[in-house]
Structures are given as C-alpha cells and as structure tokens.
Design a protein around this motif. Structure first.
Motif, PDB file in Angstrom:
ATOM      1  N   LYS A  15      33.025  28.393  38.154  1.00 50.43           N
ATOM      2  CA  LYS A  15      33.953  27.389  38.650  1.00 50.43           C
ATOM      3  C   LYS A  15      35.002  27.034  37.615  1.00 50.43           C
ATOM      4  CE  LYS A  15      31.831  25.208  42.486  1.00 50.43           C
ATOM      5  NZ  LYS A  15      31.659  23.993  43.188  1.00 50.43           N
ATOM      6  N   ASN A  16      35.018  27.793  36.510  1.00 44.47           N
ATOM      7  CA  ASN A  16      36.044  27.630  35.501  1.00 44.47           C
ATOM      8  C   ASN A  16      37.378  27.982  36.145  1.00 44.47           C
ATOM      9  OD1 ASN A  16      37.658  27.602  33.277  1.00 44.47           O
ATOM     10  ND2 ASN A  16      36.717  29.380  32.299  1.00 44.47           N
ATOM     11  N   LYS A  17      38.279  27.035  36.221  1.00 51.10           N
ATOM     12  CA  LYS A  17      39.519  27.240  36.963  1.00 51.10           C
ATOM     13  C   LYS A  17      40.455  28.234  36.304  1.00 51.10           C
ATOM     14  CE  LYS A  17      39.238  22.901  39.258  1.00 51.10           C
ATOM     15  NZ  LYS A  17      39.923  21.910  39.988  1.00 51.10           N
ATOM     16  N   GLY A  18      40.168  28.626  35.082  1.00 52.47           N
ATOM     17  CA  GLY A  18      40.995  29.616  34.417  1.00 52.47           C
ATOM     18  C   GLY A  18      40.491  31.028  34.614  1.00 52.47           C
ATOM     19  N   SER A  19      39.306  31.185  35.183  1.00 48.87           N
ATOM     20  CA  SER A  19      38.759  32.529  35.347  1.00 48.87           C
ATOM     21  C   SER A  19      39.531  33.289  36.419  1.00 48.87           C
ATOM     22  CB  SER A  19      37.275  32.470  35.721  1.00 48.87           C
ATOM     23  OG  SER A  19      37.123  31.987  37.033  1.00 48.87           O
ATOM     24  N   VAL A  20      39.544  34.587  36.269  1.00 41.17           N
ATOM     25  CA  VAL A  20      40.272  35.440  37.206  1.00 41.17           C
ATOM     26  C   VAL A  20      39.692  35.314  38.603  1.00 41.17           C
ATOM     27  CG1 VAL A  20      40.905  37.821  37.717  1.00 41.17           C
ATOM     28  CG2 VAL A  20      40.877  37.032  35.366  1.00 41.17           C
ATOM     29  N   GLU A  21      38.353  35.232  38.699  1.00 39.55           N
ATOM     30  CA  GLU A  21      37.721  35.139  40.009  1.00 39.55           C
ATOM     31  C   GLU A  21      38.131  33.868  40.738  1.00 39.55           C
ATOM     32  OE1 GLU A  21      36.031  35.829  37.253  1.00 39.55           O
ATOM     33  OE2 GLU A  21      34.963  37.708  37.587  1.00 39.55           O
ATOM     34  N   PHE A  22      38.158  32.746  40.013  1.00 36.43           N
ATOM     35  CA  PHE A  22      38.536  31.489  40.661  1.00 36.43           C
ATOM     36  C   PHE A  22      39.998  31.514  41.089  1.00 36.43           C
ATOM     37  CE2 PHE A  22      39.919  27.129  41.032  1.00 36.43           C
ATOM     38  CZ  PHE A  22      38.891  26.570  41.754  1.00 36.43           C
ATOM     39  N   GLN A  23      40.867  32.111  40.270  1.00 35.93           N
ATOM     40  CA  GLN A  23      42.279  32.196  40.641  1.00 35.93           C
ATOM     41  C   GLN A  23      42.467  33.051  41.882  1.00 35.93           C
ATOM     42  OE1 GLN A  23      44.973  33.140  37.439  1.00 35.93           O
ATOM     43  NE2 GLN A  23      43.672  32.066  35.984  1.00 35.93           N
ATOM     44  N   ILE A  24      41.773  34.182  41.951  1.00 36.20           N
ATOM     45  CA  ILE A  24      41.867  35.042  43.137  1.00 36.20           C
ATOM     46  C   ILE A  24      41.326  34.307  44.352  1.00 36.20           C
ATOM     47  CG2 ILE A  24      40.984  37.159  44.193  1.00 36.20           C
ATOM     48  CD1 ILE A  24      41.085  38.409  41.393  1.00 36.20           C
ATOM     49  N   PHE A  25      40.239  33.575  44.151  1.00 37.31           N
ATOM     50  CA  PHE A  25      39.642  32.798  45.233  1.00 37.31           C
ATOM     51  C   PHE A  25      40.613  31.738  45.759  1.00 37.31           C
ATOM     52  CE2 PHE A  25      37.213  29.007  46.417  1.00 37.31           C
ATOM     53  CZ  PHE A  25      36.538  29.513  47.507  1.00 37.31           C
ATOM     54  N   SER A  26      41.265  31.010  44.850  1.00 38.18           N
ATOM     55  CA  SER A  26      42.192  29.960  45.292  1.00 38.18           C
ATOM     56  C   SER A  26      43.433  30.559  45.952  1.00 38.18           C
ATOM     57  CB  SER A  26      42.573  29.049  44.135  1.00 38.18           C
ATOM     58  OG  SER A  26      43.254  29.767  43.142  1.00 38.18           O
ATOM     59  N   PHE A  27      43.921  31.705  45.436  1.00 40.17           N
ATOM     60  CA  PHE A  27      45.049  32.367  46.094  1.00 40.17           C
ATOM     61  C   PHE A  27      44.657  32.825  47.494  1.00 40.17           C
ATOM     62  CE2 PHE A  27      47.035  33.598  41.805  1.00 40.17           C
ATOM     63  CZ  PHE A  27      47.899  32.517  41.850  1.00 40.17           C
TER      64      PHE A  27
END
Length: 88
Positions: A15-27
């Motif tokens: 759930k680290n908002k800087g991680s690539v996975e979270f960014q892809i998820f939010s996009f």
C-alpha cells in the motif's frame, strides 16, 4: 466508491503509494472511472485527452515493471484483469 471497493486487491505491504504496483492500480481505477464517464458524455474531449495521457503513463509503468520483475508484472496483470500491451 469504485476506488474503495478495489483497494483490498493489493496486499497490505504494497500500500506504499510510491510503489509501481500501487501507481498502476490507481491509474487503472482512474481509467475505469473515465471510461464510464465517457460512455455518457461522448463529446467530452478534454476527458478523452486525459484518458489517453493516463493510459500512456500506465503503459510506461507496466513496461518498467515487466523489465524489472516479470513475476510481479504477471501477478498484477492478472489481479487487475488488464491485457498485456502490444509489443512494437
């Protein structure tokens, strides 16, 4: 509404908002919201432009993740139910 219902898909440690996975998820969440908006408002050209920009950002992040860690990339693709980008 949509954002809160899809967040449990990502494990707690990512759930680290800087991680690539979270960014892809939010996009992906933003893309789904904009797509449903554009189904109702077909002539909203600024939203169409924003959607194309977000798609490009997500595509670049997915390419980065596939180069760095192919296993995490495959897991994320299957979790979010998105297709792999075409290779040129």
């Amino acid at each position: 509404m949509i954002k809160n219902s899809l967040i449990p898909v990502i494990p707690q440690e990512e759930k680290n908002k800087g991680s690539v996975e979270f960014q892809i998820f939010s996009f992906t969440n933003r893309i789904r919201r904009l797509t449903s908006h554009l189904e109702l408002h077909r002539r909203d050209y600024l939203s169409q432009r924003g959607l194309r920009q977000i798609l490009g950002k997500r595509q670049r992040l997915l390419a980065y993740l596939s180069k760095k860690n192919r296993v995490r990339y495959k897991e994320l693709i299957s979790q979010l139910d998105i297709r792999e980008p075409k290779i040129r």
